[in-house]
Design a protein around this motif. Structure first.
Motif, PDB file in Angstrom:
ATOM      1  N   LEU A  33       0.833  -1.207   0.000  1.00 51.75           N
ATOM      2  CA  LEU A  33       0.000   0.000   0.000  1.00 51.75           C
ATOM      3  C   LEU A  33       0.867   1.257   0.000  1.00 51.75           C
ATOM      4  N   TYR A  34       1.908   1.274   0.853  1.00 51.60           N
ATOM      5  CA  TYR A  34       2.818   2.416   0.884  1.00 51.60           C
ATOM      6  C   TYR A  34       3.474   2.626  -0.482  1.00 51.60           C
ATOM      7  N   GLU A  35       3.894   1.530  -1.100  1.00 51.12           N
ATOM      8  CA  GLU A  35       4.554   1.626  -2.400  1.00 51.12           C
ATOM      9  C   GLU A  35       3.616   2.161  -3.473  1.00 51.12           C
ATOM     10  N   LYS A  36       2.367   1.700  -3.470  1.00 52.09           N
ATOM     11  CA  LYS A  36       1.397   2.168  -4.471  1.00 52.09           C
ATOM     12  C   LYS A  36       1.085   3.649  -4.288  1.00 52.09           C
ATOM     13  N   ILE A  37       0.942   4.077  -3.033  1.00 52.55           N
ATOM     14  CA  ILE A  37       0.667   5.491  -2.766  1.00 52.55           C
ATOM     15  C   ILE A  37       1.851   6.351  -3.196  1.00 52.55           C
ATOM     16  N   THR A  38       3.064   5.878  -2.888  1.00 54.65           N
ATOM     17  CA  THR A  38       4.269   6.631  -3.277  1.00 54.65           C
ATOM     18  C   THR A  38       4.326   6.820  -4.785  1.00 54.65           C
ATOM     19  N   GLN A  39       4.036   5.746  -5.520  1.00 52.03           N
ATOM     20  CA  GLN A  39       4.104   5.810  -6.981  1.00 52.03           C
ATOM     21  C   GLN A  39       2.930   6.579  -7.574  1.00 52.03           C
ATOM     22  N   SER A  40       1.710   6.311  -7.116  1.00 57.85           N
ATOM     23  CA  SER A  40       0.516   6.933  -7.703  1.00 57.85           C
ATOM     24  C   SER A  40       0.445   8.425  -7.432  1.00 57.85           C
ATOM     25  N   PHE A  41       0.859   8.840  -6.215  1.00 62.35           N
ATOM     26  CA  PHE A  41       0.727  10.243  -5.826  1.00 62.35           C
ATOM     27  C   PHE A  41       2.024  11.022  -6.012  1.00 62.35           C
ATOM     28  N   ASN A  42       3.045  10.342  -6.533  1.00 59.58           N
ATOM     29  CA  ASN A  42       4.338  10.989  -6.805  1.00 59.58           C
ATOM     30  C   ASN A  42       4.910  11.635  -5.540  1.00 59.58           C
ATOM     31  N   LEU A  43       4.997  10.814  -4.472  1.00 61.79           N
ATOM     32  CA  LEU A  43       5.476  11.299  -3.178  1.00 61.79           C
ATOM     33  C   LEU A  43       6.879  10.783  -2.907  1.00 61.79           C
ATOM     34  N   HIS A  44       7.580  11.471  -2.009  1.00 66.70           N
ATOM     35  CA  HIS A  44       8.852  10.954  -1.510  1.00 66.70           C
ATOM     36  C   HIS A  44       8.535   9.774  -0.595  1.00 66.70           C
ATOM     37  N   PRO A  45       9.310   8.695  -0.673  1.00 70.65           N
ATOM     38  CA  PRO A  45       8.968   7.507   0.119  1.00 70.65           C
ATOM     39  C   PRO A  45       9.078   7.706   1.616  1.00 70.65           C
ATOM     40  N   ASN A  46       9.785   8.750   2.056  1.00 71.56           N
ATOM     41  CA  ASN A  46       9.937   8.992   3.493  1.00 71.56           C
ATOM     42  C   ASN A  46       9.287  10.317   3.878  1.00 71.56           C
ATOM     43  N   GLY A  47       9.074  10.482   5.186  1.00 76.47           N
ATOM     44  CA  GLY A  47       8.550  11.747   5.680  1.00 76.47           C
ATOM     45  C   GLY A  47       7.066  11.733   5.976  1.00 76.47           C
ATOM     46  N   TRP A  48       6.406  10.585   5.837  1.00 73.69           N
ATOM     47  CA  TRP A  48       4.974  10.508   6.125  1.00 73.69           C
ATOM     48  C   TRP A  48       4.589   9.097   6.530  1.00 73.69           C
ATOM     49  N   LEU A  49       3.472   8.984   7.211  1.00 77.61           N
ATOM     50  CA  LEU A  49       2.932   7.696   7.640  1.00 77.61           C
ATOM     51  C   LEU A  49       1.431   7.656   7.389  1.00 77.61           C
ATOM     52  N   LEU A  50       0.887   6.457   7.454  1.00 76.64           N
ATOM     53  CA  LEU A  50      -0.559   6.282   7.305  1.00 76.64           C
ATOM     54  C   LEU A  50      -1.168   5.859   8.632  1.00 76.64           C
ATOM     55  N   CYS A  51      -2.390   6.370   8.886  1.00 76.90           N
ATOM     56  CA  CYS A  51      -3.099   6.037  10.125  1.00 76.90           C
ATOM     57  C   CYS A  51      -4.522   5.605   9.793  1.00 76.90           C
ATOM     58  N   LYS A  52      -5.064   4.764  10.648  1.00 81.37           N
ATOM     59  CA  LYS A  52      -6.430   4.272  10.400  1.00 81.37           C
ATOM     60  C   LYS A  52      -7.487   5.224  10.946  1.00 81.37           C
ATOM     61  N   ASP A  53      -7.112   6.115  11.861  1.00 79.71           N
ATOM     62  CA  ASP A  53      -8.113   6.980  12.478  1.00 79.71           C
ATOM     63  C   ASP A  53      -7.713   8.444  12.331  1.00 79.71           C
ATOM     64  N   ARG A  54      -8.711   9.321  12.415  1.00 77.30           N
ATOM     65  CA  ARG A  54      -8.481  10.759  12.286  1.00 77.30           C
ATOM     66  C   ARG A  54      -7.607  11.296  13.422  1.00 77.30           C
ATOM     67  N   ALA A  55      -7.626  10.630  14.563  1.00 79.26           N
ATOM     68  CA  ALA A  55      -6.826  11.089  15.705  1.00 79.26           C
ATOM     69  C   ALA A  55      -5.340  10.799  15.521  1.00 79.26           C
ATOM     70  N   LEU A  56      -4.981  10.042  14.475  1.00 76.28           N
ATOM     71  CA  LEU A  56      -3.587   9.766  14.117  1.00 76.28           C
ATOM     72  C   LEU A  56      -2.856   8.962  15.196  1.00 76.28           C
ATOM     73  N   LYS A  57      -3.574   8.080  15.860  1.00 73.70           N
ATOM     74  CA  LYS A  57      -2.954   7.271  16.907  1.00 73.70           C
ATOM     75  C   LYS A  57      -2.701   5.844  16.440  1.00 73.70           C
ATOM     76  N   ASN A  58      -3.510   5.354  15.553  1.00 73.20           N
ATOM     77  CA  ASN A  58      -3.415   3.966  15.100  1.00 73.20           C
ATOM     78  C   ASN A  58      -2.617   3.923  13.797  1.00 73.20           C
ATOM     79  N   GLU A  59      -1.294   3.953  13.887  1.00 69.27           N
ATOM     80  CA  GLU A  59      -0.434   4.021  12.711  1.00 69.27           C
ATOM     81  C   GLU A  59      -0.299   2.651  12.044  1.00 69.27           C
ATOM     82  N   LEU A  60      -0.162   2.688  10.740  1.00 67.58           N
ATOM     83  CA  LEU A  60       0.111   1.480   9.965  1.00 67.58           C
ATOM     84  C   LEU A  60       1.618   1.402   9.727  1.00 67.58           C
TER      85      LEU A  60
END
Length: 632
Positions: free
Chosen positions: A31-58
């Protein structure tokens, strides 16, 4: 081999809400790899979370699959920067759920839009709308100033209270709906009203234009139709029965249907919490060809002029009205009961036309990123009810219907006027799937495709009525009305002779002069007739009329322009027979200019003067060269 089951995840990013297609068996690392490629992002410097409170990190390197993490189609994943901020939290762009459609849409914060709302919206938005209740002598056990569960004020969106109204309110008022959205801990921070989008988003460079290519980023989502729970207008009131009676005279005379535009204003409606009412002061009938079963609108050369006149009078176009009246052959004076639950309330064509009008006259709204949401434009149908008498039914169509018509997705069916049809995608247009829910014979909800679909799914009922005490704002002298425009087919014409007789009547002392000028159709004639040429003076007249300022009105009557018209009327007035004439003599006009013309030598008596506009025509002409009216 069976293909992998795919699903769409929605990613909250710094650029708003984005969508990505994944497989349920994909790992988080994938998922991280697809997002990096699809959204043209740098692979580092961000994380994904399951909740809006940003506590449950993937965790990036976990090999858990999306299926085992219980992700399903349409779920939202939040992107987190290392500084702990949620993506887009301090940008002008964000994405929030559309409260009316349930879809996520990219948007601009409403605060960045400078919206000039209608005056009535400003008034209602500043009111609490609370429904105050008296102390209940049986249930309340507190002092005079106290409040409890049984007497505390209710919110304007309280459904139980709305059911107790007479008649019960089937929909929330729009401002009560806004209060409901803005209640709770967030206080409306994430409220944003957005319309359904049925068109491909422009600017995508990842594929060829449609029909050769499309992707999940630019492809509009499927639409699930919802019955709208609120309405922008809660009541339609005609100021007096005379307005409607004169409108219906066309049908009574010809048996043909009629269409008109409703001019009035939007006011507060006290019977519904934070309610809004469309008050109708006049009906304008545009050029049209009509029959027993059909109305065809024609181009109106005076449309902008009528709009200007209405604006000068403090009015605006608030809706449209049509008749659907068929006499009952069995009972004289009654009409057939045509529109009901077994047939239709509005035809598909009428719904589409109503949506088209509502799109043309949108409702300014500061809670929308586009500065507009829905419409206050109403539809009134005059038809027979169950009692076989004439009734007036008011309607609006839902915002979803407006969007489908705006994006040219909805068309009427050929075989049933009550059904609409969502177009199929073609090489010229991509059309998303549209679904609606209906209960089957076992009362279970079943999702159905909208090809075809019942149009009543879009309808919002708006009660229409007359006040107990009629208001006569612009009906003039009801016993001597000025003819209505565009009714030449029934012999009701507006010309200089009719104008002359009307002015003579209202200035002869039989009626108040100002009251005679307060006829909306008379003012239209003054505004549109080129021969009279009063257009540049009408704003002054309208100011005097709407304020009922007698001094200002009589000052206007002393203007050079009106004095010229009075001279024209005097010149064309019928002359008394000559004193002592035995008949056969040429009658002389009472005007000095006509006397001079008759007594001057060497005048070509074969020429004739138009009795409508006073232009002197040659003998070879049977119609006036200026006004085109006949010689006799």
């Amino acid at each position: 081999m069976a293909s992998k089951k795919t699903m769409i995840l929605r990613i909250q990013t710094n650029d708003g809400m984005k969508r990505i297609e994944v497989a349920a068996t994909d790992t988080v690392k994938s998922l991280y790899e697809k997002i990096t490629q699809s959204f043209n992002l740098h692979p580092n410097g961000w994380l994904l979370c399951k909740d809006r409170a940003l506590k449950n990190e993937l965790k990036k390197n976990t090999r858990s699959t999306l299926k085992t993490l219980k992700f399903s189609h349409g779920d939202v994943v939040y992107m987190k920067n290392y500084d702990g901020e949620i993506a887009s939290s301090n940008r002008s762009e964000t994405s929030t759920p559309d409260q009316s459609t349930g879809e996520e849409t990219e948007l601009v914060q409403p605060s960045t839009i400078n919206v000039v709302e209608d005056e009535i919206d400003v008034i209602l938005s500043n009111e609490s709308g609370l429904i105050h209740r008296e102390k209940n002598p049986q249930l309340c056990r507190h002092g005079r100033l106290g409040k409890c569960l049984h007497c505390a004020p209710l919110e304007p969106y309280d459904e139980d209270y709305l059911k107790t109204l007479n008649p019960p309110a089937k929909h929330l008022s729009f401002h009560a709906y806004l209060k409901k959205l803005k209640s709770g801990a967030s206080r409306g921070k994430f409220v944003n009203l957005e319309d359904v989008n049925c068109k491909i988003k422009p600017g995508c460079t990842e594929h060829l234009p449609w029909p050769k290519g499309i992707c999940t980023k630019c492809q509009p989502s499927a639409v699930m139709l919802n019955r709208q729970t609120y309405r922008h207008v809660d009541n339609i009131m005609f100021e007096n029965p005379v307005i409607m009676d004169r409108f219906l005279n066309y049908w009574r005379t010809t048996g043909c249907q009629r269409l008109g535009y409703l001019y009035g204003k939007y006011e507060k409606h006290e019977n519904v919490p934070l309610g809004l009412r469309a008050t109708v002061a006049a009906i304008y009938e545009p050029p049209q060809d009509s029959s027993r079963d059909k109305i065809q609108l024609k181009d109106d050369p005076f449309e902008e002029i009528v709009e200007l006149l209405a604006s000068n009078l403090g009015l605006r176009k608030v809706g449209w009205i049509i008749t659907d009246l068929i006499p009952d052959e069995n009972i004289s004076g009654q009409v057939k009961y045509l529109r009901h639950a077994e047939t239709h309330f509005l035809t598909a064509q009428e719904c589409i036309m109503a949506a088209d009008f509502q799109n043309k006259y949108p409702n300014p709204c500061r809670d929308s990123s586009k500065g507009k949401f829905g419409s206050k434009f109403v539809t009134v149908v005059v038809s027979g009810h169950e009692d076989k008498h004439i009734h007036y039914d008011g309607w609006q169509v839902s915002n979803q219907c407006m969007a489908l018509v705006r994006d040219e997705c909805l068309v009427p069916t050929l075989d049933d006027p009550a059904l609409g049809y969502i177009k199929e995608s073609s090489s010229e247009q991509y059309v998303p799937d549209v679904f609606y829910k209906e209960k089957d014979e076992y009362k279970n909800e079943v999702t159905k495709d909208s090809r075809p679909m019942p149009m009543e799914y879009f309808l919002i009922e708006v009660p229409a009525a007359f006040p107990l005490e009629p208001v006569n704002t612009f009906i003039g002298v009801s016993s001597n009305p000025f003819p209505i425009e565009n009714r030449v087919q029934i012999g009701e014409t507006q010309n200089f002779e009719v104008f002359m007789k009307y002015v003579t009547k209202i200035t002869s002392g039989d009626a108040n002069v100002m009251e005679g000028f307060l006829d909306f159709h008379f003012l239209i004639y003054l505004m549109t007739n080129e021969m009279i040429s009063l257009k540049h003076k009408m704003s002054e007249l309208c100011k005097a009329l709407i304020s009922r300022d007698a001094a200002q009105f009589h000052h206007w009557l002393e203007s050079d322009e009106w004095k010229t018209i009075e001279q024209m009327i005097h010149a064309h007035a019928p002359s008394p027979p000559p004193t002592g004439a035995a008949g056969g003599g040429f009658p002389r006009s009472s005007s000095s200019s006509s006397v001079e013309y008759m007594e001057t030598e060497n005048v070509d008596l074969t020429r004739w003067t138009c009795r409508h506009c006073t232009f002197i025509n040659s003998s070879s002409k049977d119609t006036c060269e200026i006004c085109s009216l006949p010689k006799d």
